[in-house]
Design an enzyme around this catalytic site. Structure first.
Site, PDB file in Angstrom:
ATOM      1  N   SER A  57      18.360  -1.623 -26.413  1.00 27.42           N
ATOM      2  CA  SER A  57      18.749  -0.221 -26.578  1.00 27.42           C
ATOM      3  C   SER A  57      19.684  -0.096 -27.775  1.00 27.42           C
ATOM      4  O   SER A  57      20.491  -0.987 -28.052  1.00 27.42           O
ATOM      5  CB  SER A  57      19.452   0.273 -25.309  1.00 27.42           C
ATOM      6  OG  SER A  57      20.138   1.483 -25.558  1.00 27.42           O
ATOM      7  N   GLU A  99       5.081  -0.808 -21.683  1.00 28.95           N
ATOM      8  CA  GLU A  99       5.084   0.653 -21.702  1.00 28.95           C
ATOM      9  C   GLU A  99       4.135   1.193 -22.771  1.00 28.95           C
ATOM     10  O   GLU A  99       3.446   2.208 -22.564  1.00 28.95           O
ATOM     11  CB  GLU A  99       6.500   1.169 -21.939  1.00 28.95           C
ATOM     12  CG  GLU A  99       7.448   0.905 -20.768  1.00 28.95           C
ATOM     13  CD  GLU A  99       8.890   1.267 -21.091  1.00 28.95           C
ATOM     14  OE1 GLU A  99       9.152   1.813 -22.179  1.00 28.95           O
ATOM     15  OE2 GLU A  99       9.769   0.989 -20.241  1.00 28.95           O
ATOM     16  N   THR A 129       0.877  -1.164   0.000  1.00 22.62           N
ATOM     17  CA  THR A 129       0.000   0.000   0.000  1.00 22.62           C
ATOM     18  C   THR A 129       0.917   1.216   0.000  1.00 22.62           C
ATOM     19  O   THR A 129       1.980   1.193   0.632  1.00 22.62           O
ATOM     20  CB  THR A 129      -0.940   0.052   1.226  1.00 22.62           C
ATOM     21  OG1 THR A 129      -0.149   0.144   2.419  1.00 22.62           O
ATOM     22  CG2 THR A 129      -1.809  -1.202   1.304  1.00 22.62           C
ATOM     23  N   HIS A 130       0.529   2.243  -0.733  1.00 23.29           N
ATOM     24  CA  HIS A 130       1.372   3.434  -0.867  1.00 23.29           C
ATOM     25  C   HIS A 130       2.767   3.089  -1.415  1.00 23.29           C
ATOM     26  O   HIS A 130       3.740   3.784  -1.144  1.00 23.29           O
ATOM     27  CB  HIS A 130       1.514   4.182   0.460  1.00 23.29           C
ATOM     28  CG  HIS A 130       0.219   4.490   1.133  1.00 23.29           C
ATOM     29  ND1 HIS A 130      -0.564   5.562   0.783  1.00 23.29           N
ATOM     30  CD2 HIS A 130      -0.454   3.838   2.131  1.00 23.29           C
ATOM     31  CE1 HIS A 130      -1.657   5.578   1.535  1.00 23.29           C
ATOM     32  NE2 HIS A 130      -1.616   4.548   2.360  1.00 23.29           N
ATOM     33  N   LYS A 144      20.764  -3.540 -22.081  1.00 25.56           N
ATOM     34  CA  LYS A 144      19.367  -3.208 -21.781  1.00 25.56           C
ATOM     35  C   LYS A 144      18.377  -4.239 -22.305  1.00 25.56           C
ATOM     36  O   LYS A 144      18.519  -4.783 -23.396  1.00 25.56           O
ATOM     37  CB  LYS A 144      19.005  -1.843 -22.379  1.00 25.56           C
ATOM     38  CG  LYS A 144      19.692  -0.654 -21.740  1.00 25.56           C
ATOM     39  CD  LYS A 144      19.276  -0.467 -20.288  1.00 25.56           C
ATOM     40  CE  LYS A 144      17.824  -0.061 -20.159  1.00 25.56           C
ATOM     41  NZ  LYS A 144      17.508   1.228 -20.803  1.00 25.56           N
TER      42      LYS A 144
END
Length: 460
Positions: free
Chosen positions: A278, A291, A156-157, A284
């Site tokens: 990348s 995304e 949470t948070h 990468k």
């Protein structure tokens, strides 16, 4: 005189760039199959009602079928000069069968014609949306079953809260997508309505049979009010709203997949098939597809807000503004079908690092609530227990010890109710099993959830 099919009362001719601005054929060509389908039903009704002769109806029907065949083999070319799909089809029909093609438009307007086409287009594709969601839900059930016993931190948070079962976590998204499925089911009800017969706005003087057309096209019901029939776009707004909520759910999970695939978390790893590299950094491995789903959510939201804004100030009945309804709906339909398919692929091929997930629950204080509950079961008021454990957490932060690592003497110094059995209660597995909502072990609970989920999918 204007060269437009509607140009009898016009003497001027618009510049080509003006025609291009007003034309919708650049996107409503996607309604071609539905326009032909609706026209075939309409001409069948005209013939059966003796509004046109049986011979004329047969001739027009044959011409429409010929255009269908051309469309199926990519032989149809649409013209901006004919501005929309309806006039393009009528022009093509006229070239095939001559002036009798003009009788097809008897008893209807482009206003109820486009509404019918649009209803048909959405109606034909909502089952594909539901099927895609079902496949995604099945993938989640399969993953949950495979990882029912995996323990992970619950948040949470974005802070460690309490240990949970990874299977239980996955099933939270199953429930979200279940509601999405049900929303699209309800969307079908308002899409499965026939507007044809409303004509421009006030109906027609011809003795048409709307039920015959509805039956021919497979519509469940007919609009009762002609003004509403040509001006209603609620079904499109519902679709865009449902699509937006669906994308919210995909985007939330995409965010977690992206985050949990980072070096710092390393809870999961997406397969190479759903990752990119990348151009400059050889090491990468980017979660680009997650995304992209997260990013496309904005376009879907924008389409909903766009159509809401178009519709909010329109007087009855039809207005040209409503031409803007289709491009957004077409794009959103493409987007959600692709996004759900990509998500299903990502989840079904990803690697879950179960050891890493469980390890993350052993070097934190996410079992603090378990200790407070433990004290409460010993008769300590929960608020007092909360304060005791809070002080122990502070001490642990200062000394670099978790609650499990503290000596029994240190724990008892904080509260004498703590006994040797506390260490078993503070393990992540025990914590998860103690807090199951249905009783029994966490695995048993997840399996019960999965069973209920399978029942719902089987009932479709």
């Amino acid at each position: 005189m204007s060269d437009k099919l509607w140009g009898g009362r016009f003497t001027g001719k618009a510049a080509e760039w003006v025609d291009e601005f007003g034309a919708s054929i650049g996107f409503d060509y996607r309604l071609a199959a539905e326009d032909l389908e609706g026209s075939l039903a309409h001409v069948k009704m005209l013939g059966q009602q003796d509004i046109i002769s049986a011979e004329e109806a047969e001739q027009i029907s044959a011409g429409l079928h010929a255009i269908q065949a051309d469309l199926a083999t990519d032989k149809v070319e649409f013209s901006v000069a004919n501005e929309d799909i309806h006039l393009n089809i009528e022009s093509l029909l006229t070239k095939k069968i001559g002036p009798v093609a003009g009788k097809l438009h008897t008893g209807r307007s482009r206003n109820d014609q486009v509404a019918t086409d649009f209803h048909l287009w959405v109606k034909h594709r909502l089952p594909a949306v539901k099927e895609a969601i079902t496949e995604l839900q099945q993938t989640l059930l399969d993953l949950a079953k495979k990882h029912a016993g995996v323990i992970m931190p619950g948040y949470t948070h974005m802070q460690h809260a309490q240990p949970i079962s990874y299977g239980h976590y996955l099933l939270a998204y199953f429930e979200m997508f279940q509601r999405d499925f049900e929303r699209f089911e309800f969307n079908e009800k308002h899409t499965d309505m026939l507007p044809l017969g409303a004509a421009a706005l006030a109906g027609t003087t011809f003795p048409i049979d709307r039920q015959l057309v509805a039956d021919e096209l497979g519509f469940d019901s007919i609009y009762h009010n002609s003004l509403d029939a040509v001006s209603d776009r609620d079904f499109a707004l519902e679709f865009l709203s449902n699509a937006s909520i669906l994308m919210v759910h995909l985007s939330r999970m995409a965010e977690e997949l992206i985050l949990w695939g980072t070096y710092e978390f390393n809870y999961i790893e997406l397969s190479d098939n759903f990752s990119t590299g990348s151009s400059i950094m050889p090491q990468k491995k980017n979660a680009d597809f997650a995304e992209l789903v997260r990013g496309k959510t904005g376009h879907v939201f924008g389409s909903l807000m766009g159509l809401l804004t178009v519709m909010k100030g329109l007087p009855l009945a039809y207005n040209k503004d409503m031409q803007e309804d289709k491009a957004a709906t077409f794009e959103v339909m493409d987007t959600i079908l692709a996004s759900v398919k990509v998500f299903t692929g990502m989840l079904s091929t990803m690697t879950v690092h179960a050891d890493r997930m469980e390890a993350a629950t052993k070097d934190d204080f996410s079992n603090a609530t378990e200790l407070a509950d433990y004290l409460a079961t010993k008769g300590v008021p929960f608020r007092q227990a909360h304060a005791v454990v809070g002080e122990l957490v502070l001490k642990g932060i200062q000394t670099g010890q978790t609650l499990n690592e503290m000596s029994l003497a240190d724990l008892q110094a904080a509260d004498s109710h703590i006994e040797e059995d506390v260490y078993e209660e503070l393990t992540s597995k025990a914590a998860v099993n103690r807090r199951t909502s249905l009783g029994g072990t966490a695995v048993a609970n997840v399996l019960q959830e999965i069973s209920r989920g399978q029942e719902r999918l089987a009932a479709r």
